[in-house]
Design a protein around this motif. Structure first.
Motif, short mmCIF file in Angstrom:
data_model
loop_
_atom_site.label_atom_id
_atom_site.label_comp_id
_atom_site.label_asym_id
_atom_site.label_seq_id
_atom_site.Cartn_x
_atom_site.Cartn_y
_atom_site.Cartn_z
N PHE A 228 0.84 -1.19 0.00
CA PHE A 228 0.00 0.00 0.00
C PHE A 228 0.88 1.25 0.00
O PHE A 228 1.90 1.29 0.68
N ASP A 229 0.47 2.24 -0.76
CA ASP A 229 1.19 3.50 -0.82
C ASP A 229 0.86 4.30 0.44
O ASP A 229 -0.27 4.76 0.61
N LEU A 230 1.83 4.47 1.33
CA LEU A 230 1.62 5.14 2.61
C LEU A 230 1.99 6.62 2.60
O LEU A 230 2.04 7.25 3.65
N SER A 231 2.22 7.18 1.42
CA SER A 231 2.71 8.56 1.36
C SER A 231 1.69 9.57 1.87
O SER A 231 2.06 10.58 2.48
N ALA A 232 0.39 9.34 1.66
CA ALA A 232 -0.62 10.29 2.14
C ALA A 232 -0.62 10.34 3.66
O ALA A 232 -0.79 11.40 4.26
N GLY A 233 -0.45 9.19 4.31
CA GLY A 233 -0.37 9.17 5.77
C GLY A 233 0.88 9.87 6.28
O GLY A 233 0.83 10.64 7.25
N ARG A 234 2.00 9.60 5.63
CA ARG A 234 3.24 10.24 6.06
C ARG A 234 3.18 11.75 5.88
O ARG A 234 3.80 12.50 6.64
N ALA A 235 2.41 12.22 4.90
CA ALA A 235 2.30 13.66 4.66
C ALA A 235 1.61 14.38 5.81
O ALA A 235 1.81 15.59 5.99
N ILE A 236 0.81 13.67 6.61
CA ILE A 236 0.16 14.30 7.76
C ILE A 236 0.86 13.94 9.07
O ILE A 236 0.35 14.23 10.15
N GLY A 237 2.01 13.30 8.97
CA GLY A 237 2.78 13.00 10.17
C GLY A 237 2.58 11.61 10.74
O GLY A 237 3.03 11.32 11.85
N TYR A 238 1.93 10.72 9.98
CA TYR A 238 1.74 9.35 10.43
C TYR A 238 2.94 8.52 10.00
O TYR A 238 3.16 8.31 8.80
N GLU A 239 3.68 8.04 10.98
CA GLU A 239 4.85 7.19 10.71
C GLU A 239 4.65 5.84 11.39
O GLU A 239 4.97 5.67 12.57
N PRO A 240 4.11 4.86 10.66
CA PRO A 240 3.91 3.54 11.26
C PRO A 240 5.23 2.90 11.63
O PRO A 240 6.24 3.08 10.94
N GLN A 241 5.23 2.16 12.72
CA GLN A 241 6.47 1.57 13.23
C GLN A 241 6.45 0.04 13.27
O GLN A 241 7.50 -0.58 13.43
N ASP A 242 5.29 -0.56 13.17
CA ASP A 242 5.19 -2.01 13.30
C ASP A 242 5.18 -2.67 11.93
O ASP A 242 4.70 -2.11 10.94
N ASP A 243 5.72 -3.88 11.87
CA ASP A 243 5.82 -4.65 10.62
C ASP A 243 5.30 -6.05 10.88
O ASP A 243 5.83 -6.78 11.72
#
Length: 284
Positions: A228-243
């Motif tokens: 999944f393209d996570l760039s929209a989340g990262r643009a608002i400051g969402y940085e997922p940490q779990d894998d």
């Protein structure tokens, strides 16, 4: 618009006793914040609830999102709202309309009238279930292609979030949640996992927003192999940490089913919910 410095940090959670709420509420508890837990089924006290240890900065409000006066009273004075309450699977249209669509409108209206600055809306992968896997991995924000009436309700939720952001300046995040759980499942589900910790991080990113805009983001953890393209989340400051893969390997070792991890690239991401075995309106 940023929260005024004199506005209390009051975060309201609808559906707080539900499957997702019971996992993430305790992760939102922090000094200086009041948690307002809203559901139709609540214990007499937090000590009797499903959330684990909580501080005394918690309020319990028994209210239905179908009851406009009750939900307005519950959201009065909240600075942020986490909207989880909904029918969580396919239902007949009348039920979906009443709860998921009309209920979301009532929540957004109550949030606006109550002075909230930011709202997280629990959308779903089923809002785009007919999109193919290749597009999900390479497109920042997918156009809605729902696979069920339930998916339609989540596309409508996103549209409601958009109009309330544009009309009233609410900061709204519609999170397309894929597969939430305390631990990842196996096989293809690994690529879709959203951990409680990462959902809490997404909520905190939503509560920090100060742009009064609507954002559609994936509710997914940082799972290889980037399905999944996570760039929209990262643009608002969402940085997922779990894998999911790291968790599964630590849990299962060599027996961890690391492949296949996602659907074939031309398959719809809604999977079985897009086929004739799952007719519209059926509770399956």
């Amino acid at each position: 618009m940023p929260r005024p410095p004199d506005q209390p940090d009051v975060v309201a959670v609808t559906g707080a006793s539900g499957r997702i709420g019971r996992e993430i509420v305790r992760l939102l508890d922090r000094p200086g914040r009041t948690l307002r837990l809203i559901d139709t089924d609540l214990p007499a006290s937090t000590a009797d609830g499903p959330w684990g240890d909580l501080s005394d900065r918690v309020e319990l409000h028994r209210a239905s999102i179908e009851d406009a006066p009750a939900i307005r009273a519950a959201l009065a004075g909240a600075s942020g709202v986490v909207h989880l309450a909904a029918l969580s699977s396919e239902r007949p249209w009348a039920d979906i309309l009443r709860v998921n669509i009309d209920g979301t409108q009532k929540v957004l209206e109550a949030a606006r009238l109550g002075g909230a600055r930011n709202v997280l809306l629990a959308s779903s992968i089923h809002a785009v279930g007919f999109v193919d896997a290749a597009s999900a991995a390479t497109t920042e924000v997918l156009v809605a292609r729902p696979d069920t009436y339930y998916g339609v309700s989540k596309a409508a939720l996103e549209a409601l979030g958009s109009v309330y952001a544009d009309r009233y300046g609410l900061g709204v995040v519609s999170a397309r949640i894929c597969q939430f759980g305390a631990e990842p499942a196996t096989g293809r589900a690994l690529a879709r996992w959203l951990s409680p910790g990462d959902l809490a991080r997404l909520i905190e990113a939503t509560l920090r927003l100060d742009d009064g805009a609507h954002h559609i983001v994936w509710g997914v953890s940082a799972n290889a192999p980037d399905a999944f393209d996570l760039s929209a989340g990262r643009a608002i400051g969402y940085e997922p940490q779990d894998d999911a893969f790291a968790v599964a390997f630590a849990r299962d070792g060599a027996a961890s089913p690391l492949a296949p991890t996602s659907a074939p690239l031309d398959d719809p991401i809604g999977g079985e919910f897009t086929d004739d075995e799952h007719p519209l309106g059926s509770t399956f």
